[in-house]
Structure formats: C-alpha cells, structure tokens
Design a protein around this motif. Structure first.
Motif, PDB file in Angstrom:
ATOM      1  N   ALA A 649      24.125  46.410  34.197  1.00 60.98           N
ATOM      2  CA  ALA A 649      24.816  45.735  34.876  1.00 60.98           C
ATOM      3  C   ALA A 649      26.339  46.139  34.909  1.00 60.98           C
ATOM      4  N   PRO A 650      26.966  46.296  33.987  1.00 62.40           N
ATOM      5  CA  PRO A 650      28.462  46.702  33.785  1.00 62.40           C
ATOM      6  C   PRO A 650      28.527  48.279  34.612  1.00 62.40           C
ATOM      7  N   ALA A 651      27.563  49.171  34.144  1.00 57.93           N
ATOM      8  CA  ALA A 651      27.645  50.510  34.924  1.00 57.93           C
ATOM      9  C   ALA A 651      27.506  50.467  36.517  1.00 57.93           C
ATOM     10  N   VAL A 652      26.527  49.463  36.973  1.00 57.84           N
ATOM     11  CA  VAL A 652      26.425  49.441  38.290  1.00 57.84           C
ATOM     12  C   VAL A 652      27.353  48.736  39.029  1.00 57.84           C
ATOM     13  N   ARG A 653      28.226  47.731  38.333  1.00 56.34           N
ATOM     14  CA  ARG A 653      29.437  47.257  38.685  1.00 56.34           C
ATOM     15  C   ARG A 653      30.395  48.141  38.961  1.00 56.34           C
ATOM     16  N   GLN A 654      30.525  49.163  38.081  1.00 56.55           N
ATOM     17  CA  GLN A 654      31.671  50.125  38.257  1.00 56.55           C
ATOM     18  C   GLN A 654      31.392  51.052  39.026  1.00 56.55           C
ATOM     19  N   ALA A 655      30.215  51.255  39.320  1.00 60.91           N
ATOM     20  CA  ALA A 655      29.693  52.580  40.337  1.00 60.91           C
ATOM     21  C   ALA A 655      30.218  51.692  41.715  1.00 60.91           C
ATOM     22  N   ILE A 656      30.009  50.256  41.904  1.00 62.19           N
ATOM     23  CA  ILE A 656      30.479  49.814  43.356  1.00 62.19           C
ATOM     24  C   ILE A 656      32.009  49.969  43.377  1.00 62.19           C
ATOM     25  N   TRP A 657      32.612  49.577  42.350  1.00 56.79           N
ATOM     26  CA  TRP A 657      34.066  49.357  42.424  1.00 56.79           C
ATOM     27  C   TRP A 657      34.604  51.038  42.556  1.00 56.79           C
ATOM     28  N   SER A 658      33.758  52.096  42.175  1.00 54.87           N
ATOM     29  CA  SER A 658      34.490  53.180  42.351  1.00 54.87           C
ATOM     30  C   SER A 658      34.607  53.787  43.787  1.00 54.87           C
ATOM     31  N   VAL A 659      33.915  52.843  44.839  1.00 50.99           N
ATOM     32  CA  VAL A 659      34.086  52.991  46.059  1.00 50.99           C
ATOM     33  C   VAL A 659      35.084  52.044  46.681  1.00 50.99           C
TER      34      VAL A 659
END
Length: 811
Positions: A649-659
């Motif tokens: 979950a943390p890695a996926v959340r950061q991936a979305i916030w990178s956009v």
C-alpha cells in the motif's frame, strides 16, 4: 439502621470466613451483571433512548415506495413537490453524501460531509452553535459557496478559533465561506461521519427536463411533523399528494409515485436494520445473567446446608425466623453489590470491546457509553439479582424443624435442597444448550456464506479509492489523463502483477445502478443494472471469468463503437433462448433519447456479488471508462500483487502521488478484508453468542460438578455402606455418573424445546441454514454430553475412593 449495619458487619465476617466461596460468587455475578450492562449500554441509545433532537418523535424519514415494497431514495423535484403541497410537515429537507478535499497541506485530506437543502438542520431541530444556519438564498442554483463545519473538524483543523466565522476555506479548489459551526453534542444519525455541510444548490426551474440529476433517485428525505400531527395523519397526507397529480409538478414514469411513500420515524428508520440482531443479543445476555444467578443460587444452597447447625443454634437461642431470614438476604444483597461493583469494571471493558468489534452499519456507536441511565440499569439488575439468588436459599434454610440441626451434622442433612439444586442444574444445562445452538447456527451460517463464490478471486488483491479534485480536472480529458498516468505509475511498482480501475468496487458499499434498454425489447421501458466503468485489465486483475464472447480491451475507447459486457444472470434473464452476443443496447442516464447511439453486447462474464454475499446477484453491465458518458471523478484501484497485498500500500500510494500529490487516497484495504467486512453484522453477533455460549457451558459444567461434589460429601456413609455390602468401584462410579448425566439429560430435553423456539429470533441472520438444522443440534448435544461427563468424572472418582471403614465411622 443499627440492626441493618449489624447485619452487614456479620455478613462481611461470614464472607471473610469463606474467601473461596465469596470470590467465586462475586466473579460469577460480575460476569453476568457486567456483560448485561455492557450490552445494554450499546443497545440503549439505538433502540430505547430517544434520539438527541428536540421532540425527536416528530422527525420522520420519507422514501419512494417501489413496486416490490422496497425503499428507494427520493428525487429533488419530488422533494420540491412535497415542500409545496404537504400540510403535515413543518420542515422538510433532502441530503446526499459529499466528500470535499482540503488541499494545500503536505498531503490532501478528504472529509466526509453532506450536501443538504436549506431546512436540514431545522428539520433536525439543531441550529449551529456559532454563526448562522443555511438560508433559502444559500440553496439556489449557482448560489454562494458557504459551508458549516462540524465541531470536531473545527477543533482539529482550526484549533477551535471562534473567528473562523466569515473566513474562507479551500475545498475542491473553490473558496467556501464558513458561516457556522455545529454544537459539540450534535449527533448526526443520518451521516455519523459527516463533519462539513454545504447547500445542495440544485436547479429548481428545470422540472420539464427529465434527463437531469434533479430527477435522479439519490436523495434521502427527512421531515419534521407539525405539532399535533400524528404519523398516521402524515402518511395519509403524503399518500393523497402521491395519488393526486397537479400540472405544476409533472412526473416521469420512474418518479410517478404510483406506489406512494414509505414514511417512518427517524428512530425506526435508523434502528430498523439492526433491531432483530440487537434484540437477539439482548436475549442471549439475559440468559447468561440468568445462568449466573442460578449458579450462585446453587452455591448459596450448598453453603446453607453447611450452616444449618448455625441456624438451628440461633433459633434455639430465641432468634425469630424473620431475623435470620433478613440476615441471609443481607448476605446475598452484599454479594450482589460486590458483584455489581466488579461488574461495572467488566461493563466498561465490554463496552470498549463492543465499540471496537461493532460493524460499520451499527448506528450511534459514538453514543455508546456508561452514563447515568446505564448506572441505574446496573443498580436495578444488581438489586434484582441480590433478591433472586438469596430468596430461594433463605427459604430453604427454614424448611422443616430447625431443632433437628442440633442433633445431626450438617453433612448428613439431605433432602429437599438437593432436589432444588438438581433442578437448578437442569435449568443451567437447558440455557447453555439454547445459547450454544444459537452460536452453532450462526457459525454454520457464516461458514455457508464465506463458502459462496463472490465471482472473483480476492486473494492478493489490494484496493483503494482515488478521488480527483480541483478545477483543472473539470474536463473528461483531464480526468482521464490523470487516472491513466496514475494507473501506469502503479503498474510500474515492484510486486504489482496487474492493476485496473473501476467506478465501483464489489463488497465495498458502492451501489451505482443506471438505466439499460435493449433494442430487442418490444416496450420502450428501461431496466436498471449496476454500472461498472472499468479499464481493460479489470477482469484479469479480479479474475472474473469470461463466459462468452470477449472482454473489454484497449480498442474500446472514446469514438469507437460502444462495447458492453453483461453479467451472466442478466444475459440469461434477458436472452433465455437467444445468443446475447451482438445484441444492441443503450446504457446510461439518457437512454430515452432516440438520438443516443446503440452499443453492442460483446461478452458475458460471471456474476459478481456487489452488496453482500447473502444477496442474489444483481443485473450488471460493464463498459470502458472512456466510453461511458463521462469520466468518473472517483474511481477505485484494484491491484493484484505477488506477495502481501497490504504491505504494498505505501508504495502504491506514493506512485499515485508522483503524478499529483494533491489527490486524496482513501479506503485502502485488501480485498479479503472487504469480503469479511461485508458480513460484519453476522460476525459481530456470532462473536457475542460464542462468548455467551462458552460462559454458559462453563457455568453449567461447574453446576453439575458442584452438585455432585456436594452429593458425594453428604452420601459418604451411604457410599461406604454400599461398598461394605459388596458394591465395586465401577458400581460407585456408575452411581455418581448416572446421577449427573440424568440431570444433564433432562436439561438437554428441555433445552431442545427452548432452542427450537428461541432460534426463530435468528432467522434474519441465518443464511443457507434452517433454524432447526439437525447437524447443529447434534453437535451441541455431543459437546454438552462430553462436558457433562468430564464434570461428573472428578466427583465419581472421589466417591470410588471412599474407604468403607472410614465412611462407617463418619459423622
């Protein structure tokens, strides 16, 4: 008063002389009183306590009545018609969920809120504590952007600053003026998590156009009756409006009001869904309290036998029976009060456990507390328990001639009290069987539910909801670009196998139906189906099986012919003797327009459980996210992972916030947990019944053991005589075990009848299991028989070890 104090001091001395007895009785009573008080603290604000609004009985909920009798949310124009025509309502309002995003901080924060019509707080009878309420001029189309804050949000975000009134906050990229703050005590039962409110601002002048949101069934309606108007009068008034059309308020077919309205009090509406389960739990905990009282009564009866010589001596010295009776009742009341005091500690712990374990659909969880009403309830049942557990032993202490007690040992005094104790043990076994059967039925029912195929593979799937916010996403193109880039970023995260987007997620609480019209239908009437706007990899990620045709793919984009995939049950129902592939269909909010292009059914997939594992599959259709009438602002992300889904979950959340770091991400949960959570109410009730059943089983076993131990002690001379006359140890073992098992057998027979009757209260919680399920009853009987044998074993073994020579000299 001095005599009462003397009785209390004597009672305390007696308890100090028998610490084992005192501690056992106090703990048993504490568990019974504490668990009952804890359950009452949870049920009271939901079922019994009036809602925290002025004259709460005047507040009603109004629903559109469907042809099958179910409740449907109202439309805005129906609300306007009732507001103009009703003579029974003092105020009426509608509301819908609103989830604005506060941006500008390190991470965006999404609030739960409501869009409401201007009379919402007036209908509830609670004005803001600071500032002002909404006015009709606030609730107009394209009106001023104003907001009222909840007290908790005001304290947390704005540190309780009273100068917040008139200031602006930025929500969804718009500046809203704060006009009010709700009281700290405001309990919003219609949306408990809501902490911000803004006017609905629908267009009241566009009533002739039926293809607008104002004619959509998505609003909850609440009203306040005028003083002196009864519920039946209000229902008659609303039914008259429903069946009497006026030209000023035309109605489309789907809002015709032909079936009238469903009108209930707000309290009944809030509690109706959970009332059967709560009443079943209340009945179960009262049985636990009863079995605790029976157990302590048995202990007091045994203690009374030991003290019979004392009572005889006091009678010989001139003490009247009433005086000794008062002393015994004082002792039982003292035991009950000590048990009640410890029970309040148990109740406090139990209350916190109930809040933690409570299902999401349990209303008014924030009102569960130990308050004055709960204390009064605890004191009342403590007093009743003190009387119940003390009266029978006290009366038995005076049965027969007390002077006989001076001529024989208390250990040799046997007779009526044994019959009473055995009767009480029979009652314990019967109650334990009732509770264990209830727990067994719920357990088997839950097992059947989780054995149902939800239509997808929930293992190793992580879910989360992404909501875009801000004016830069006002166009479909901008929204599609953000979600596409976010999805690509997630797919690049190590450990992600596949990922996809969907407009609604199964078993998450989402419910998004839209109209469906097939060209092959002779009538022009449309049907409703659950709408899933998905990205191409959705079926592969969720592992939803393809039954016929093909799945949606990367070629199904805006501008291409509309491709529609149907659920299996929907296709079977609509085309029982035809091939659904190639059939033409219109889907969406504007299917009634003749210029709306037809789509084509390209595939059929397996049914998916959307709202609950227990409910029948709903009709559903799937389209590509870019081929739907618009790109949804809120979409759920589903990710199939190689390992632990939650850990990614943390890695996926950061991936979305990178956009885009300003887009909130909520409702993060593995799909497995959503599946379990969908049956949270049944699981909650099962946990409680299992706990109550276990307590009843232990107390019943203790009761059998206690009675047999007492009986062996009192019959030592008889057992010794039997041994001296040639009885073997096996004979003695059979004698004692037969006595114990006869009590258990009678209790089982009575309990079977009781379970057959009381299990009817669980019908709404059972799935795939009859309330008379023979496997459950056989399993519970086997368990009780096994426990009863164990309870008989120790006293029987002790009896078998009696030395005849010692027993014959025993006095």
């Amino acid at each position: 008063m001095s005599a009462l104090l003397q009785d209390v001091r004597y009672a305390l001395r007696q308890l100090r002389k028998s610490p084992g007895f005192a501690c056992t009785a106090i703990v048993i009573l504490a568990l019974g009183i504490g668990s009952t008080t804890a359950i009452f603290s949870a049920i009271n604000p939901i079922l019994f306590e009036p809602l925290p609004y002025p004259q709460a009985r005047r507040i009603v909920m109004i629903w559109y009545a469907a042809a099958d009798g179910s409740r449907i949310p109202e439309t805005f124009h129906t609300y306007r018609e009732l507001a103009e025509r009703s003579r029974s309502l003092e105020a009426i309002a509608v509301t819908k969920p609103w989830q604005p995003v506060l941006t500008g901080a390190d991470h965006p924060e999404r609030f739960d809120g409501q869009r409401v019509s201007a009379n919402y707080f007036h209908a509830l009878g609670v004005p803001p504590a600071l500032g002002r309420d909404f006015q009709p001029s606030d609730d107009v189309y394209n009106g001023p952007k104003v907001v009222i804050l909840g007290n908790e949000l005001w304290q947390r975000i704005f540190a309780g600053d009273p100068s917040i009134i008139g200031r602006q906050v930025r929500l969804d990229d718009d500046n809203y003026t704060v006009i009010g703050v709700m009281p700290r005590t405001f309990d919003n039962v219609l949306a408990p998590s809501a902490d911000v409110w803004s006017p609905l601002q629908y267009d009241s002048g566009n009533i002739a156009s039926t293809q607008t949101r104002e004619w959509g069934h998505h609003l909850r309606m609440v009203g306040r009756l005028r003083p002196g108007i009864s519920m039946s009068q209000a229902r008659s008034d609303l039914d008259l409006i429903a069946h009497t059309r006026v030209p000023e308020f035309p109605r489309p077919d789907w809002a015709s009001l032909d079936q009238g309205f469903i009108t209930n009090s707000l309290q009944d509406d809030v509690a109706g869904g959970v009332k059967p389960a709560l009443l079943a739990v209340l009945g179960a905990v009262l049985l636990v309290l009863l079995i605790a009282c029976v157990n302590v009564t048995n202990l007091l009866l045994a203690r009374g036998v030991m003290r019979r010589g004392e009572f005889s001596m006091r009678a010989a010295l001139g003490a009247p029976r009433a005086r000794v009776l008062r002393q015994l009742l004082t002792e039982s009341f003292l035991l009950a009060m000590l048990g009640g005091a410890l029970g309040m500690v148990v109740a406090q712990a139990g209350m916190h456990a109930l809040v933690v374990l409570s299902p999401p659909e349990l209303p008014r969880v924030n009102a569960i507390r130990v308050d004055g009403t709960v204390f009064a309830f605890a004191f009342g049942i403590t007093a009743i328990v003190g009387l119940v557990v003390g009266l029978i032993p006290a009366l038995h202490a005076f049965r027969g001639d007390l002077h006989i007690g001076m001529q024989q040992s208390s250990r040799r005094t046997e007779g009526g009290h044994q019959t009473t104790r055995r009767t009480l043990v029979v009652a314990e076994v019967a109650i334990a069987l009732v509770l264990l059967v209830s727990a067994g039925l719920l357990l088997r029912s839950l097992g059947r539910l989780f054995a149902i195929d939800p239509g997808f593979d929930p293992s190793h799937v992580l879910t989360m909801q992404v909501q875009e916010s801000g004016h830069r996403f006002d166009t479909d193109r901008a929204r599609d670009q953000f979600f596409t880039e976010a999805l690509e970023a997630v797919q690049r995260v190590p450990g992600v196998v596949t990922a996809a987007l969907t407009s609604q997620l199964p078993l998450s609480g989402d419910f998004d139906p839209y109209g469906v019209q097939f060209e092959s239908d002779r009538s022009s009437n449309s049907e409703a189906g659950l709408r899933y706007a998905v990205s191409p990899d959705y079926f592969r990620t969720m592992r939803i099986p393809l039954r016929r045709g093909r799945l949606l793919d990367e070629h199904d984009v805006a501008g291409a012919p509309l491709a529609v995939v149907l659920s299996e049950s929907f296709a079977r129902r609509k085309f029982p003797n035809q091939d659904p592939l190639g059939q033409r269909v219109r889907v969406g909010p504007d299917i009634g327009h003749s210029d709306r292009p037809w789509g084509t059914v390209v595939g059929v997939v397996g049914d998916v459980k959307q709202t609950s594992l227990a409910l029948t599959d709903s009709d559903a259709f799937y389209t590509s996210t870019t081929q739907w009438s618009w790109v949804d602002r809120v979409q759920s992300l589903v990710i199939r992972t190689r390992g632990d889904a939650a850990g990614l979950a943390p890695a996926v959340r950061q991936a979305i916030w990178s956009v885009d770091k300003n887009q909130p991400i909520v409702r993060v949960a593995p799909m497995d947990s959503l599946l379990v959570r969908s049956e949270a109410e049944r699981h909650f009730v099962l946990i409680l019944f299992e706990a109550f059943g276990l307590a009843a089983l232990v107390l019943a076993a203790t009761g059998i053991y206690g009675v047999l131990s007492g009986s062996v002690s009192e019959r030592i001379r008889e057992i010794g005589l039997r041994s001296a006359l040639g009885a073997t140890r096996n004979d003695i073992l059979r004698l004692v075990v037969r006595q114990g098992m006869s009590m258990a057998a009678i209790g089982l027979v009575i309990g079977l009848f009781g379970a057959a009757i009381t299990s009817s209260s669980l019908i709404t919680l059972l799935f795939g299991v009859s309330r008379l399920d023979p496997f459950t009853y056989v399993d519970v009987i086997a368990l009780l028989v096994a426990v009863s044998i164990i309870a008989c074993a120790v006293p029987a073994w002790r009896a078998a070890q009696v030395d005849p020579m010692v027993a014959l000299r025993y006095e």
